[in-house]
Each structure stands twice: as C-alpha cells, then as structure tokens.
Scaffold this active site. Structure first.
Site, PDB file in Angstrom:
ATOM      1  N   ARG A 146       0.856  -1.179   0.000  1.00 33.73           N
ATOM      2  CA  ARG A 146       0.000   0.000   0.000  1.00 33.73           C
ATOM      3  C   ARG A 146       0.901   1.241   0.000  1.00 33.73           C
ATOM      4  NH1 ARG A 146      -1.979  -3.691   3.704  1.00 33.73           N
ATOM      5  NH2 ARG A 146      -4.103  -4.461   3.311  1.00 33.73           N
ATOM      6  N   LYS A 171      -1.766  -2.834   7.606  1.00 34.22           N
ATOM      7  CA  LYS A 171      -3.179  -2.748   7.972  1.00 34.22           C
ATOM      8  C   LYS A 171      -3.500  -3.832   8.995  1.00 34.22           C
ATOM      9  CE  LYS A 171      -7.697  -2.176   5.805  1.00 34.22           C
ATOM     10  NZ  LYS A 171      -8.437  -2.191   4.514  1.00 34.22           N
ATOM     11  N   ARG A 280      -1.468  -1.920  -6.639  1.00 35.85           N
ATOM     12  CA  ARG A 280      -1.563  -3.086  -5.757  1.00 35.85           C
ATOM     13  C   ARG A 280      -2.536  -4.114  -6.333  1.00 35.85           C
ATOM     14  NH1 ARG A 280      -1.240  -4.906  -0.245  1.00 35.85           N
ATOM     15  NH2 ARG A 280      -3.230  -5.625   0.596  1.00 35.85           N
ATOM     16  N   TYR A 312      -9.810 -10.940  -6.800  1.00 34.10           N
ATOM     17  CA  TYR A 312      -8.994 -10.838  -8.009  1.00 34.10           C
ATOM     18  C   TYR A 312      -9.256 -11.999  -8.964  1.00 34.10           C
ATOM     19  CZ  TYR A 312      -6.717  -7.340  -5.166  1.00 34.10           C
ATOM     20  OH  TYR A 312      -6.477  -6.252  -4.375  1.00 34.10           O
TER      21      TYR A 312
END
Length: 330
Positions: A146, A171, A280, A312
């Site tokens: 990120r 995160k 990303r 994805y």
C-alpha cells in the site's frame, strides 16, 4: 468547523476530545485514524445540537447514522467508519456499552470489482515518471505494498541479500514479508546512497533525528539518529510533528505521490479511474495470471481472509465468467 469546547463534569478533567485523542494514542493508532475519529465524533455532537455524548444513547446514535445513509447518501464503508468512531467513544472513553441499534438504516454496500491495469498500461504509466516518484510507484506495483506502507519504509526493512522487504505495522497492525524486485535493486541502492548523504548532512547540522514508534525513543535515546531507522523516502524539508511539536525530517507526503501518479495516468492517455492503489490490485491480478497460488498472493498482500484475495479471481474472468462468446468462433 469551530473547535468544540466540551468539558467534563469537573473543570480539572481533560476535555472530551482530548480524552479521545489520549485513548487513541495509548493504543498506538495512527494520526490519520485519530483525525478521522475526532472529526466523526465532532459531527455526531454537532448533529445533536452540541449535547454531551454522555447524555445520549442508542436512539441518538441511530438517528445520526441513519441521517448519514439517507440524507448524506454516504457509502457503506463511510457509515461503518462513523459507527466505529462513535463506538470507540462510548466503549473506550466513556466506558459505556452500546446496545442494539434497532431500525438503523444501513447504507447499501455495492459490490465493485477493483480497477486493474494491464502490463502494458502499467509500463506506459511508469514511463511518465522519474526520480523518487518512479521508484516509489514502481515498488508499489513490484511488491503489492500500500502507499502508506511504502512511505513508512525504514532503511533496515530492506534486505538486499535475501531480496525481501519487511512491511512493518501494516493494515491491522500486522507485519509481513514481500519480495524485493531484482530489477529495482540497482536503482534502490543508488537512491539510498543519496538518502544517506542527506542524513549525514543533517547530522552535521545537529539534526538527523527521525520519529520512532511506541516508546523506542525513550528506551534507545540515540536510535533515532542511526542510519537503519531513517526513512527510505525522506521529505525534502523538515516539518513539525503535530503530536510532539518536534521539528524533524518526515517521510514524503502521500498527496505528492498521488498527484504525480494522476499526472502520469493523464500523460499516458488512459481513461481508467486509476489511483496508486490500482498498482496493488494490478500486482495481485498479474501474479494470479502468471499461475501463482492464491494463498501465496494472500500472504504477500497481507490479507487476513482468503475471501478478500478472491476478488482478483473475479477480475480474471472474461465475459460471462470466462465463457467464450459463440460469435468469437464464427
């Protein structure tokens, strides 16, 4: 927005918003989270005519959150963010449990597939960049980090011999390891030579100290001057830490990188609504297209749930869940 002056019952007690900030800092939450929570709590109090939250309960929380969804038309994630801030206020600061929010109108959560660039599009966008902007954004695509994670990289987090990068405090306050792209190693080494020269110049001027997380600055008083703790992408100028008031060199600001990426997308003639985070998404999708195991991709991205990574796989589907259109065989 005017500064609220919400005092507790005793004049000696800290103001409510100061108590909120203290509670957030004790839990080592980021400055961005602190600002976001404080803003939502301010909006909640102003919505109810500056009444003290201790005088309000589930009905007032419900009314505010429903207002956000109906009149404010905010997204589901924004409404959830506001709810988290208010729950933190009641449960952690006021030490009151919040009951069921009956009749709460929840913002509708839309299922959106992430924007993904093709390899050619990534190459075209990166070709418009140079210097630190190129290196940092190339790292985002090459590692899956990120933007905030890349900006917070320290020199000691990069292991050139093992070709890996340790992403600290990502995160969810989790650490993980991702790869160091071999093609970026020479450029990164050259970049760090310039950063080290800048750090040495700062030391000669009596500066060269960097922010250290948690209580490390007290435990190791000289560590903030050490080379290993320095930012990989330091800012060109010094700035004042909004929490401590200390003037030192911070890392690059995310707005400058985001601005550079938007400019590169525009120069490349692309119409996709791409952001830095798109790199990303593209990293994950291209790994799956190359045949890598989804569990490996999950680990590299730092996703707690495999379901998050599976988004994805939907991006990979082409026309009707991967089914070939009959017109293509005519």
């Amino acid at each position: 927005m005017t500064q609220l002056t919400l005092a507790a019952s005793s004049s000696k007690e800290p103001k409510l918003l100061d108590r909120v900030r203290d509670a957030l800092r004790v839990r080592h939450l980021s400055l961005r989270t602190e600002k976001t929570y404080v803003q939502w709590i301010k909006r909640y109090i102003l919505f109810h005519g500056k009444r003290h939250p201790a005088e309000m309960a589930e009905a007032e929380i419900n009314a505010f959150l429903t207002h956000l969804a109906v009149e404010g038309r905010v997204s589901a994630s924004t409404q959830t963010q506001a709810l988290c801030a208010i729950l933190f206020l009641y449960r952690t600061v006021l030490e009151r449990e919040v009951g069921e929010l009956e009749g709460l109108v929840r913002a509708k959560r839309r299922r959106k597939l992430p924007v993904v660039l093709t390899r050619e599009e990534v190459k075209s966008v990166l070709a418009q960049l140079q210097g630190d902007d190129y290196l940092l954004l190339a790292l985002l695509y090459g590692t899956g980090m990120r933007l905030a994670e890349a900006l917070r990289l320290r020199v000691k987090d990069i292991d050139f011999s093992c070709e890996q990068i340790l992403v600290r405090d990502g995160k969810g306050a989790k650490d993980r390891v991702t790869m160091l792209p071999g093609s970026l190693k020479p450029l990164l080494l050259e970049h760090l030579k310039a950063v080290k020269k800048l750090h040495e110049e700062d030391l000669r001027r009596g500066q060269g100290r960097v922010f250290l997380p948690y209580a490390l600055a007290r435990k190791y008083p000289q560590a903030d001057r050490e080379w290993g703790w320095q930012w990989v992408f330091p800012a060109p100028d010094f700035s004042v830490d909004p929490r401590s008031g200390i003037r030192r060199r911070h890392h690059l600001h995310d707005r400058g990188i985001q601005r550079a990426f938007r400019g590169a997308v525009r120069k490349a003639g692309m119409v996709k609504p791409a952001t830095c985070h798109t790199l990303r998404h593209s990293f994950a999708t291209h790994l799956l297209m190359a045949g890598y195991d989804i569990r490996t991709v999950q680990e590299l991205l730092g996703h707690q749930s495999l379901r998050t990574t599976m988004i994805y796989t939907h991006v990979l589907n082409r026309g009707g869940r991967g089914v070939q259109s009959p017109i293509d065989s005519l």
